[in-house]
Design a protein around this motif. Structure first.
Motif, PDB file in Angstrom:
ATOM      1  N   GLY A 155      -4.824   6.939   3.488  1.00 18.40           N
ATOM      2  CA  GLY A 155      -3.587   7.689   3.645  1.00 18.40           C
ATOM      3  C   GLY A 155      -3.806   9.160   3.902  1.00 18.40           C
ATOM      4  N   VAL A 156      -5.058   9.606   3.811  1.00 18.47           N
ATOM      5  CA  VAL A 156      -5.388  11.006   4.061  1.00 18.47           C
ATOM      6  C   VAL A 156      -6.313  11.119   5.270  1.00 18.47           C
ATOM      7  CG1 VAL A 156      -6.363  13.121   3.092  1.00 18.47           C
ATOM      8  CG2 VAL A 156      -5.159  11.503   1.603  1.00 18.47           C
ATOM      9  N   MET A 157      -7.415  10.350   5.244  1.00 19.31           N
ATOM     10  CA  MET A 157      -8.362  10.340   6.355  1.00 19.31           C
ATOM     11  C   MET A 157      -8.549   8.931   6.919  1.00 19.31           C
ATOM     12  SD  MET A 157     -10.941  12.920   4.405  1.00 19.31           S
ATOM     13  CE  MET A 157     -12.350  12.869   5.516  1.00 19.31           C
ATOM     14  N   LEU A 158      -8.290   7.928   6.093  1.00 24.34           N
ATOM     15  CA  LEU A 158      -8.300   6.541   6.534  1.00 24.34           C
ATOM     16  C   LEU A 158      -6.865   6.040   6.635  1.00 24.34           C
ATOM     17  CD1 LEU A 158     -11.172   4.949   4.386  1.00 24.34           C
ATOM     18  CD2 LEU A 158     -11.135   5.114   6.882  1.00 24.34           C
ATOM     19  N   PRO A 159      -6.501   5.340   7.704  1.00 26.77           N
ATOM     20  CA  PRO A 159      -5.123   4.838   7.814  1.00 26.77           C
ATOM     21  C   PRO A 159      -4.869   3.736   6.792  1.00 26.77           C
ATOM     22  CG  PRO A 159      -6.473   3.973   9.597  1.00 26.77           C
ATOM     23  CD  PRO A 159      -7.318   4.982   8.869  1.00 26.77           C
ATOM     24  N   ALA A 160      -3.651   3.684   6.287  1.00 21.27           N
ATOM     25  CA  ALA A 160      -3.248   2.633   5.352  1.00 21.27           C
ATOM     26  C   ALA A 160      -2.617   1.503   6.155  1.00 21.27           C
ATOM     27  CB  ALA A 160      -2.275   3.182   4.317  1.00 21.27           C
ATOM     28  N   GLY A 161      -3.406   0.478   6.453  1.00 23.10           N
ATOM     29  CA  GLY A 161      -2.892  -0.638   7.221  1.00 23.10           C
ATOM     30  C   GLY A 161      -2.917  -0.373   8.715  1.00 23.10           C
ATOM     31  N   ASP A 162      -2.114  -1.114   9.437  1.00 24.07           N
ATOM     32  CA  ASP A 162      -2.107  -1.052  10.902  1.00 24.07           C
ATOM     33  C   ASP A 162      -1.094  -0.006  11.358  1.00 24.07           C
ATOM     34  OD1 ASP A 162      -2.626  -1.584  13.526  1.00 24.07           O
ATOM     35  OD2 ASP A 162      -1.337  -3.354  13.622  1.00 24.07           O
ATOM     36  N   ARG A 163      -1.530   1.248  11.370  1.00 22.68           N
ATOM     37  CA  ARG A 163      -0.647   2.333  11.770  1.00 22.68           C
ATOM     38  C   ARG A 163      -0.576   2.432  13.296  1.00 22.68           C
ATOM     39  NH1 ARG A 163       2.982   3.681   8.709  1.00 22.68           N
ATOM     40  NH2 ARG A 163       3.277   5.373  10.198  1.00 22.68           N
ATOM     41  N   PRO A 164       0.578   2.816  13.821  1.00 21.43           N
ATOM     42  CA  PRO A 164       0.687   2.973  15.277  1.00 21.43           C
ATOM     43  C   PRO A 164      -0.149   4.143  15.776  1.00 21.43           C
ATOM     44  CG  PRO A 164       2.655   3.793  14.176  1.00 21.43           C
ATOM     45  CD  PRO A 164       1.836   3.121  13.127  1.00 21.43           C
TER      46      PRO A 164
END
Length: 313
Positions: free
Chosen positions: A84-93
């Protein structure tokens, strides 16, 4: 020598750190660097070597491993503080302009877009309407970077250096805080010769097994021992959100900053208060803690910066 700090001390020294940086922060890392520099100066040291650039030159960040094909689930499990800061949380657009140009959006930018959406939800409609194509403006600002035809991890690293390393890490966290305490920090990993050598190392050798800085780890294994295989952990303070429940004094200090958001244009203070109450009302999963923590520090630093600018005027 370990320098111990608490969330209370990070909040106490936030105004001076933000004033020196002349910008916002997404974590207590900004203040922690200031307190670290202060401890170094009090120890009689004025020049230090710093590690900035190592994760860029040797692809050390987990989000670069994700861009090179590593699985998100495994990376998120080992690097929860970065989800959520540097790694996306799930399949973000992705960002459409980057998708059209590169075929994909670097992982860290997908995380930052989600972070931006969280922040925008706490702003007034007129503020959001004033910047209808913010992501397009962002992409156009890096139009001159030579990204095409490069490995996705190198594309992501180049964008990270332009958008995060240069303007935030080096300027606000490193140089601003060190110089304010009379410390000169020298980053050997940013030496042009080091970069020239590193760029000839294949990505597969840099990210062997999904672990970054592989060739550096191998080169220094004899000196570092087990430390050479330790997972990457960025200079991040533990989530403040996790420390708030059950600590009324800490909550009051945070609310003191949030009350100062009245001086920050575009912020919806009622939405911020509702968001903060919701954050305290229920248990927050670790990944959500990290994402909310970035929003909270951004809001507090905006209030602190507005106060500093008003005092300077």
């Amino acid at each position: 020598h370990a320098v111990s700090v608490t969330h209370a001390s990070l909040l106490e020294h936030l105004p001076e750190a933000v004033a020196s940086a002349e910008g916002l922060c997404i974590n207590g890392q900004l203040v922690a660097r200031r307190l670290l520099a202060r401890a170094v100066r009090r120890a009689g040291v004025t020049v230090v070597l710093s590690g900035e650039g190592a994760d860029e030159v040797a692809l050390g960040y987990p989000h670069l491993a994700l861009d090179a094909g590593a699985a998100l689930a495994g990376l998120a499990a080992g690097h929860a503080a970065q989800v959520g800061v540097m790694l996306p949380a799930g399949d973000r657009p992705g960002v459409s302009a980057l998708e059209a140009r590169l075929g994909a959006t670097p992982s860290f930018l997908r995380a930052k877009v989600a972070f931006g959406e969280r922040l925008l939800a706490l702003t007034q409609p007129g503020f959001r309407a004033a910047y209808p194509d913010a992501l397009g403006d962002l992409v156009r600002s890096v139009a001159d970077l030579p990204l095409e035809g490069r490995h996705p991890a190198h594309q992501a690293a180049a964008l990270w250096m332009e958008l995060c390393l240069a303007g935030y890490i080096l300027r606000g966290i490193s140089d601003a805080q060190d110089m304010a305490e009379g410390i000169e920090s020298r980053p050997p990993f940013l030496d042009p010769v080091v970069w020239s050598v590193a760029r000839r190392v294949p990505v597969t050798a840099q990210l062997g097994g999904g672990v970054g800085k592989r060739f550096l780890r191998a080169a220094l294994a004899a000196r570092l021992g087990p430390v050479a295989e330790r997972p990457k952990h960025p200079f991040l303070a533990p989530p403040l959100v996790a420390a708030l429940p059950g600590d009324p004094a800490l909550q009051a200090r945070v609310l003191g900053y949030l009350d100062g958001l009245g001086a920050v244009p575009g912020v919806d203070r009622s939405a911020v208060r509702h968001w903060f109450d919701d954050t305290l009302a229920r248990p927050i999963p670790p990944a959500e803690q990290a994402a909310r923590d970035a929003v909270l520090w951004t809001l507090m630093s905006a209030a602190a910066l507005a106060d500093a600018l008003r005092s300077a005027a």
